[in-house]
Every structure is written in C-alpha cells, then in structure tokens.
Design an enzyme around this catalytic site. Structure first.
Site, mmCIF file in Angstrom:
data_model
loop_
_atom_site.group_PDB
_atom_site.id
_atom_site.type_symbol
_atom_site.label_atom_id
_atom_site.label_comp_id
_atom_site.label_asym_id
_atom_site.label_seq_id
_atom_site.Cartn_x
_atom_site.Cartn_y
_atom_site.Cartn_z
ATOM 1 N N ASP A 178 0.843 -1.203 0.000
ATOM 2 C CA ASP A 178 0.000 0.000 0.000
ATOM 3 C C ASP A 178 0.881 1.257 0.000
ATOM 4 O O ASP A 178 0.579 2.256 -0.667
ATOM 5 C CB ASP A 178 -0.937 -0.001 1.215
ATOM 6 C CG ASP A 178 -1.814 -1.245 1.234
ATOM 7 O OD1 ASP A 178 -2.340 -1.608 0.169
ATOM 8 O OD2 ASP A 178 -1.939 -1.883 2.303
ATOM 9 N N HIS A 205 -5.611 -3.574 5.447
ATOM 10 C CA HIS A 205 -5.205 -3.890 4.072
ATOM 11 C C HIS A 205 -6.372 -4.480 3.279
ATOM 12 O O HIS A 205 -6.352 -5.641 2.888
ATOM 13 C CB HIS A 205 -4.003 -4.854 4.074
ATOM 14 C CG HIS A 205 -3.578 -5.220 2.679
ATOM 15 N ND1 HIS A 205 -3.015 -4.307 1.807
ATOM 16 C CD2 HIS A 205 -3.663 -6.376 1.985
ATOM 17 C CE1 HIS A 205 -2.769 -4.893 0.652
ATOM 18 N NE2 HIS A 205 -3.162 -6.151 0.716
HETATM 19 N N1 LIG Z 1 -0.432 -8.447 1.865
HETATM 20 C C1 LIG Z 1 -0.474 -8.048 0.611
HETATM 21 O O1 LIG Z 1 -0.265 -6.858 0.325
HETATM 22 C C2 LIG Z 1 -0.754 -9.011 -0.496
HETATM 23 C C3 LIG Z 1 -1.202 -10.278 -0.225
HETATM 24 N N2 LIG Z 1 -1.423 -11.175 -1.226
HETATM 25 C C4 LIG Z 1 -1.903 -12.512 -0.845
HETATM 26 O O2 LIG Z 1 -0.800 -13.428 -0.862
HETATM 27 C C5 LIG Z 1 -1.313 -14.753 -1.014
HETATM 28 C C6 LIG Z 1 -0.513 -15.523 -2.057
HETATM 29 O O3 LIG Z 1 -0.661 -14.960 -3.331
HETATM 30 P P1 LIG Z 1 0.060 -15.617 -4.621
HETATM 31 O O4 LIG Z 1 1.472 -15.913 -4.319
HETATM 32 O O5 LIG Z 1 -0.275 -14.750 -5.774
HETATM 33 O O6 LIG Z 1 -0.740 -17.000 -4.744
HETATM 34 P P2 LIG Z 1 -0.276 -18.351 -5.472
HETATM 35 O O7 LIG Z 1 -1.452 -19.222 -5.561
HETATM 36 O O8 LIG Z 1 0.481 -18.028 -6.708
HETATM 37 O O9 LIG Z 1 0.780 -18.960 -4.450
HETATM 38 C C7 LIG Z 1 0.399 -19.429 -3.188
HETATM 39 C C8 LIG Z 1 1.328 -20.549 -2.806
HETATM 40 O O10 LIG Z 1 0.942 -20.990 -1.510
HETATM 41 C C9 LIG Z 1 1.129 -22.395 -1.498
HETATM 42 N N3 LIG Z 1 0.380 -22.996 -0.405
HETATM 43 C C10 LIG Z 1 -0.948 -23.303 -0.329
HETATM 44 N N4 LIG Z 1 -1.201 -23.888 0.851
HETATM 45 C C11 LIG Z 1 -0.027 -23.944 1.531
HETATM 46 C C12 LIG Z 1 0.351 -24.438 2.803
HETATM 47 N N5 LIG Z 1 -0.529 -24.985 3.623
HETATM 48 N N6 LIG Z 1 1.639 -24.318 3.175
HETATM 49 C C13 LIG Z 1 2.546 -23.739 2.344
HETATM 50 N N7 LIG Z 1 2.247 -23.261 1.128
HETATM 51 C C14 LIG Z 1 0.973 -23.365 0.726
HETATM 52 C C15 LIG Z 1 0.675 -22.850 -2.882
HETATM 53 O O11 LIG Z 1 1.174 -24.154 -3.168
HETATM 54 C C16 LIG Z 1 1.262 -21.766 -3.759
HETATM 55 O O12 LIG Z 1 2.561 -22.103 -4.202
HETATM 56 C C17 LIG Z 1 -2.791 -14.585 -1.367
HETATM 57 O O13 LIG Z 1 -3.566 -14.826 -0.226
HETATM 58 C C18 LIG Z 1 -2.886 -13.128 -1.779
HETATM 59 O O14 LIG Z 1 -4.177 -12.609 -1.607
HETATM 60 C C19 LIG Z 1 -1.196 -10.849 -2.537
HETATM 61 C C20 LIG Z 1 -0.724 -9.601 -2.856
HETATM 62 C C21 LIG Z 1 -0.523 -8.566 -1.887
HETATM 63 O O1 LIG Z 2 -5.678 -7.374 -4.097
HETATM 64 C C1 LIG Z 2 -5.352 -8.526 -3.764
HETATM 65 O O2 LIG Z 2 -6.124 -9.482 -3.689
HETATM 66 C C2 LIG Z 2 -3.935 -8.753 -3.398
HETATM 67 C C3 LIG Z 2 -3.510 -7.673 -2.488
HETATM 68 O O3 LIG Z 2 -3.720 -7.716 -1.304
HETATM 69 C C4 LIG Z 2 -2.966 -6.459 -3.095
HETATM 70 O O4 LIG Z 2 -2.558 -6.458 -4.267
HETATM 71 O O5 LIG Z 2 -2.932 -5.432 -2.392
#
Ligand SMILES: NC(=O)C1=CN([C@@H]2O[C@H](COP(=O)(O)OP(=O)(O)OC[C@H]3O[C@@H](n4cnc5c(N)ncnc54)[C@H](O)[C@@H]3O)[C@@H](O)[C@H]2O)C=CC1
Ligand SMILES: O=C([O-])CC(=O)C(=O)O
Length: 341
Positions: A178, A205
C-alpha cells in the site's frame, strides 16, 4: 528424502569462509523462511531474499514445487545457503532456527472477489502454519502476507496465544505494498522524484480500510482536494486494479514480492540493531480503539519497538479513519472467532 534437495549456492569451503567473515564482522547469521515459496509471490520473493546480504540461510517451504525453486535460486552466487522443503512432514525442518518467517501461502483473488472471500481457505492455511511456527521457531518475527491480512494477523495472534507463545512485538501484517503504491501514484501527480517520496498508510489492508495519509507525504506538494480524493481511491483499489488486469490469473505478485522484500529487509535491519528503522505495518496496537491497526512502527531487536502516533490528519483523512473502523473491527473479530472455534 527432500532434505537431500539441499542446494548450496557455492562450494562448502567458500561458504565456510563467508560464514567466518560474517561471524567475526558486524553482520550476524540470519535464517529466513518463506512459507508458500513456490507461488506467484513466493518465487520472486525468494529471489529478492537471495539477493539480500543480511540473509545467511534461506529456507523455502511449500506444499508443492519447492525443489525446482530452491535449485534455481540456489545457483545465485550470493551469501545465503538455500534449502527447499516440500510437504507437511518437512515443515518443522523448514522452520527450525528461523529468525524471520514470511508467509505468502494461500489462494489469491480473481476478478469480482473481495479479499474477505479468501477467508474460508486461507484462514485454515494460516492457522496450521502458525501452529507449527509456535512449536518450531516461537521467537521468530512473522511477516504475514496471506489475505485477508485484516483477519489473518488476528488469527495468528490467537493461535500463538493458545500455544502460550504470543509476543505481540513479533507479529506483522505486511501492508508495504500500500505504501509502495501510494508513493508511486503520489509521485506521478505531484511531479516529484518517486525515489524521494514517502507516504504513511494506516488502517488495514482491504478497500476503505487502506488509508493513505497524503497530508504527511514528503516531498510536500499542493494537490487539490479532487486529486487527493482520486489518489486515495486508487491506492485503496490498487490490488483490484491488478486483479482485473490479470483477468483471472491471480493478483499482485511482482510488486508484492518487492514490497515484501523491502519490509523483510527492514525487519532484519531492526533485529541487527540498526537504529531508526521505521515502516508502516498492521500490528497489535493501542493508538485507536481497534486491537490491530496499521501505522508507522519503529523496528528493533525485539521486533516492534514502538508504535508511532498517527500525527496530524486532514479533515478528509479523519473522516476516512472513522469510516474504516467498522469494517476493520468486524474483520478482526471474524479472525479471532475462527481461531477460537
Ligand atoms: N499483503 C499483501 O499486500 C498481499 C497479499 N497477497 C496474498 O498473498 C497470497 C498468495 O498470493 P500468490 O502468491 O499470488 O498465490 P499463489 O497461488 O500463486 O501462491 C500461493 C502458494 O501458496 C502455497 N500454499 C498453499 N497452501 C499452503 C500451505 N498450507 N503451506 C505452504 N504453502 C501453501 C501454494 O502451493 C502456492 O505455491 C494470497 O492470499 C494473496 O491474496 C497478494 C498480494 C498482496
Ligand atoms: O488485491 C489482492 O487481492 C492482493 C492484495 O492484497 C494487493 O494487491 O494489495
């Protein structure tokens, strides 16, 4: 056994020399574990943490595909040793001795979804991972990326409390993306060099709970009310902008990996005793009536050393602050209830 997939980034002899020189110098050994390391965020984050000279050991854990990621990243000739771990039976080894655990494990949004729509799947993932952290590296700092952050951080706190291992100074919701977005969007409108921009972002967030405080942005610029309203909305909707552009192929991964690496680096600097490390993060807080709140925090050897005051807010920001409280409150309560059911 997957432990045999250990990938050393250079020869053992060279590693030993590196270890000796760091142990006699000022940079201590630090193990960083990434849970969800083979995912869209996990892979570029693993790359960026491999490039960080503060990391001596990089532990990459996922339920699938970690051998390839660890072998790949492990060939980079930087300080850290890289080990990949796959599957629940290897989680303990992935965590043992970790100073910092970064959690991007879980499902991302598709168009039309809110972050809260991820709760049903991600809450359980976070709960299990935090139970293991409480057992195998209870003193590590936790950087929670998995959404909905407004609820996953309270879930983590409750799980650590149940295990008798809660230290509120060590639990962080990562809201750095953010801040990264607010800096980028502000620089574009204020016509100032983006590298010099800082903007605190407070609240939480998700949607309206993300409140950029442009009245405190530096360098200062005289932007109109309409421009500030539009900048605020774009920052709040930044995640959705990426989800829609990716059209079903996930959410922000590259900018998130950058933001996650920035925040992890700040945590490591704090642990290593670097003074005046200040970042925004969603932490246990008493600066409003809400038990968790994102604001500027001072990072140090124990994690959160100080949660800083919000400072002066404009009338528009004061309104935004009051408007975000009901949603943030209910997301926190939802997390607490889930963890205790
Ligand atoms: N805090 C923030 O600003 C942001 C948060 N996110 C969040 O981050 C998370 C991940 O996003 P991506 O990497 O794009 O998803 P993705 O689906 O590409 O990767 C997630 C990974 O987590 C793994 N996974 C699932 N269950 C698991 C477990 N029990 N133990 C270990 N690994 C496990 C999967 O195998 C996969 O490799 C989502 O919840 C997304 O909403 C995304 C962007 C920004
Ligand atoms: O928007 C989403 O789902 C992933 C996230 O938290 C971000 O990009 O800020």
């Amino acid at each position: 056994m997957f432990r045999s997939m250990l990938v050393r980034s250079s020869s053992s002899a060279k590693q030993a020399v590196i270890r000796r020189s760091f142990s006699s110098g000022s940079v201590p050994e630090r193990k960083v574990a990434i849970l969800g390391a083979a995912g869209g965020i996990g892979q570029p984050l693993a790359l960026l943490m491999k490039l960080n000279p503060l990391v001596s050991s990089l532990s990459l854990y996922d339920i699938a595909n970690t051998p390839g990621v660890a072998a790949d990243v492990g060939h980079i000739n930087t300080r850290s040793e890289v080990v990949g771990y796959m599957g629940d039976e290897n989680l303990a080894k992935a965590l043992e001795g970790a100073d910092l655990v970064i959690i991007p494990a879980g499902v991302p949004r598709k168009p039309g979804m809110t972050r809260d729509d991820l709760f049903n799947i991600n809450a359980g993932i976070v709960k299990n991972l935090c139970s293991a952290i409480a057992k195998y590296c209870p003193h590590a700092l936790i950087n929670m990326i998995s959404n909905p952050v407004n609820s996953t951080v309270p879930i983590a706190a409750e799980i650590f409390k149940k295990a008798g291992m809660y230290d509120e100074k060590k639990l962080f919701g990562v809201t750095t993306l953010d801040v990264v977005r607010a800096r980028t969007f502000y620089a574009g409108k204020a016509n100032v060099p983006v590298a010099e921009v800082n903007v605190p972002v407070i609240g939480g967030h998700a949607g309206v709970t993300i409140l950029p405080v442009f009245s405190q942005a530096t360098p200062q610029a005289n932007l109109s009310g309409d421009v500030l309203t539009a900048l605020t909305k774009r920052t709040q909707d930044g995640g959705t902008e990426v989800v829609e552009a990716k059209a079903g192929k996930g959410s922000a991964t590259l900018s998130m990996a950058y933001a996650g690496a920035l925040f992890a680096d700040a945590c490591l600097k704090g642990l290593n005793g670097v003074p005046d490390v200040i970042e925004c993060s969603y932490v246990q807080s008493t600066i409003t009536e809400l038990p968790f709140f994102a604001s500027k925090v001072r990072l140090g050897k124990n994690g959160v050393e100080e949660v800083l005051d919000l400072g002066p807010l404009s009338d528009f920001e004061k309104e935004g602050l009051e408007a975000l409280k009901p949603e943030l409150k209910s997301s926190i309560e939802k997390g607490v209830m889930f963890a205790n059911q």
